[in-house]
Design an enzyme around this catalytic site. Structure first.
Site, short mmCIF file in Angstrom:
data_model
loop_
_atom_site.label_atom_id
_atom_site.label_comp_id
_atom_site.label_asym_id
_atom_site.label_seq_id
_atom_site.Cartn_x
_atom_site.Cartn_y
_atom_site.Cartn_z
N ASP A 197 1.03 -0.91 -0.14
CA ASP A 197 0.38 -0.03 0.13
C ASP A 197 0.56 1.43 -0.14
OD1 ASP A 197 -2.82 1.57 0.55
OD2 ASP A 197 -1.85 2.56 2.14
N GLU A 261 1.80 -0.44 -4.93
CA GLU A 261 0.49 0.41 -4.97
C GLU A 261 1.24 1.91 -6.17
OE1 GLU A 261 -3.29 3.39 -3.23
OE2 GLU A 261 -1.30 2.62 -2.70
C1 GLC Z 1 -4.26 2.86 -0.06
C2 GLC Z 1 -5.48 2.24 -0.19
C3 GLC Z 1 -6.38 3.27 -0.17
C4 GLC Z 1 -5.79 3.64 1.34
C5 GLC Z 1 -4.71 5.11 1.68
C6 GLC Z 1 -4.42 5.00 2.95
O1 GLC Z 1 -4.25 4.06 -1.53
O2 GLC Z 1 -5.60 1.80 -1.12
O3 GLC Z 1 -7.04 2.45 0.62
O4 GLC Z 1 -7.31 4.73 1.82
O5 GLC Z 1 -3.98 3.65 0.72
O6 GLC Z 1 -3.63 3.39 2.96
#
Ligand code: GLC
Length: 527
Positions: A197, A261
């Site tokens: 993440d 991500e």
């Molecule tokens: C990422 C996740 C999202 C979350 C953020 C903070 O972007 O996909 O859902 O709110 O991280 O953890």
């Protein structure tokens, strides 16, 4: 032997919304286990579970207060072990979410860290003295300053997201070790991989310099977070070094894989693909989510990826996730179908967001029903993510067969027609297109591991390419326009699949006289 992840189709599950086995209106791990036969039947080869860790759920699990357990809302660690065992039994691999950038404010590490300036965990988070104003201009993604003044020691801590999500200090080796041990904890329990993440947020400028203003910011239209360029709080080069260390941890185990991500254009993604040797990591490629609807743009994008990657790399394509509006809403059902056809015939790892395979759409959420903290912090601008997180539509039964109780988010109004049960019976449903192509990815060598190359056509409404392995040559042709388009390509072959669902009988087609209907796609095996 071909590694499982080189072409695995990964199905993303948002556990709160998949299937509720205990009637509390919220999905759970046992519910996922119960629905594994559906995932097997769909033809996905792996699942990715969004967070299920103990959490106050202020950001619905992306605010973790214990990395090594399961929140009671979702079940127990025994339920998790049962889910992994059952998935493996069905030959389905399991990815889980790994959240390194921040913990919950209720994580014992943060409770200690904030308790006094000389606590041994003080330096596990990012603290600055209170000198009468915020330490610098860094913002929180979810609105406002990223700095929060903590009354206990009268100091500021930094949070890239909510104030209830303090950022860990990744320059501290103790944090690095503790977080690497989190990876080992789950690897020891049998997980096959991780989705990392918010990786680009992990490192911050050690001098805490102010971020520059964004010269292209358009007030009222763009997210207020975009008023700055995040030069010093985002995307620092140290990220890649730590990613390599994560790869080393995964390398201690067999046959594991990570995706991270990253929202970035192709040139910035390439180093992320190349960082680990062997290649056990890919960054998400989110570019299709915002690509203009144009066959040439898509072709050039795929070519750019393919030219920069080798057969050892695992490209991937994301059409949607729990943070973005659903693909069927963004593009409409016909275009979404064509895009799925493209995604599932390309090389590498397609990511399928739960419900997209039945064409689920965003569900409008009344402001009083909003659950997402982003919507609550920056209301009315359309940033809320609840519409794309509504319960899976299983059947025409009450609450779409998701739960016996009122679900945590409303169900789509069209669930009576748009659900798994109804689409299973309809040969021309979106679900059937997914099933046909996911099966073909397993059965046809060229789709399974064949090379990609574009086919030149003068017709800019069409995008055509081939996948080739051993003796097999497949042609994929997609009509991006809302008009009929003659194809005029050379070759005769068997139609394996079309966007209308599987042909009733084996049909042969001459590609020179084929005419594609609006938004139609064909997969043909040349004779
Ligand atoms: C990422 C996740 C999202 C979350 C953020 C903070 O972007 O996909 O859902 O709110 O991280 O953890």
């Amino acid at each position: 032997m071909e590694k499982w992840y080189r072409n695995a189709a990964v199905y993303q599950i948002y556990p709160r919304s998949f299937y509720d086995s205990n009637g509390d209106g919220i999905g759970d791990l046992a519910g996922i286990t119960e629905k594994l036969p559906y995932i097997k039947d769909l033809g996905a080869s792996a699942i990715w579970l969004s967070p299920f860790y103990p959490s106050p759920m202020i950001d619905f699990g992306y605010d973790v207060c214990n990395y090594n357990d399961v929140d009671p809302i979702f079940g127990t660690i025994a339920d998790f072990d049962g889910l992994v065992a059952a998935a493996h039994e069905s030959d389905i691999r399991v990815f889980i979410d790994y959240i390194p950038n921040h913990t919950s404010h209720l994580h014992p590490w943060f409770i200690e860290s904030r308790s006094s300036k000389n606590n041994p965990k003080r330096d596990w988070y990012i603290w600055k003295e209170n000198e009468g104003e915020v330490p610098n201009n860094w913002l929180s993604v979810f609105g406002g300053s990223g700095w929060e003044l903590d009354p206990i020691t009268d100091c500021y801590y930094f949070h890239s997201f909510l104030k209830e999500q303090p950022d860990l200090n990744w320059r501290n080796p103790q944090v690095q070790n503790a977080m690497k041990n989190v990876l080992r904890f789950w690897l020891d329990r049998g997980v096959d991989g991780f989705r990392i993440d918010a990786i680009y947020f992990m490192y911050k400028d050690p001098e805490f310099r102010d971020n520059p203003l964004n010269p292209n910011y358009q007030p009222g239209i763009m997210d207020p977070y975009q008023t700055h360029l995040h030069t010093y709080s985002f995307g620092l080069p140290e990220t890649l070094d730590m990613l390599k260390e994560f790869c080393d941890v995964l390398g201690e185990y067999k046959d594991t894989f990570m995706v991270s991500e990253v929202y970035a254009p192709v040139p910035d993604l390439i180093p992320f693909f190349k960082i680990c040797s062997p290649r056990i990591h890919s960054p998400f490629n989110m570019n299709l989510i915002s690509m203009p609807w144009d066959a040439v743009c898509y072709r050039e994008h795929i070519e750019e990826i393919e030219e920069n990657l080798t057969m050892e790399d695992t490209p991937n394509y994301v059409l949607g996730n729990h943070d973005r509006s659903r693909v069927a809403t963004r593009l409409g059902p016909s275009r979404a179908r064509l895009l799925a056809f493209l995604q599932l015939t390309l090389r590498g790892m397609p990511f399928i967001y739960y419900g997209d395979e039945i064409g689920m759409e965003d569900v409008p959420i009344k402001s009083e029903d909003a659950q997402d903290p982003w919507e609550k912090n920056v209301p009315g601008m359309g940033f809320g993510r609840d519409p794309a997180r509504t319960p899976m539509q299983w059947s025409a039964k009450k609450f779409a067969g998701f739960s016996s109780a009122k679900p945590w988010l409303p169900i789509a109004e069209n669930y009576v027609e748009r659900n798994v049960e109804a689409e299973s019976k309809d040969a021309s449903s979106m679900l059937n297109v997914y099933k046909t192509l996911l099966k073909a990815r397993k059965d046809l060598p060229a789709l399974h591991h064949g090379a990609y190359s574009s086919i030149t056509t003068d017709n800019h409404a069409l995008y055509a390419f081939e996948r080739v392995a051993e003796e097999e040559k497949l042609i994929i042709i997609l009509n991006f326009s809302d008009q009929e388009q003659p194809v005029h390509l050379l070759g005769i072959g068997e139609v394996i699949a079309t966007t209308d669902g599987r042909p009733a009988e084996t049909t042969t087609t001459d590609l020179n006289s084929l005419v594609l209907q609006p938004f139609e796609g064909y997969l043909v095996r040349l004779s």
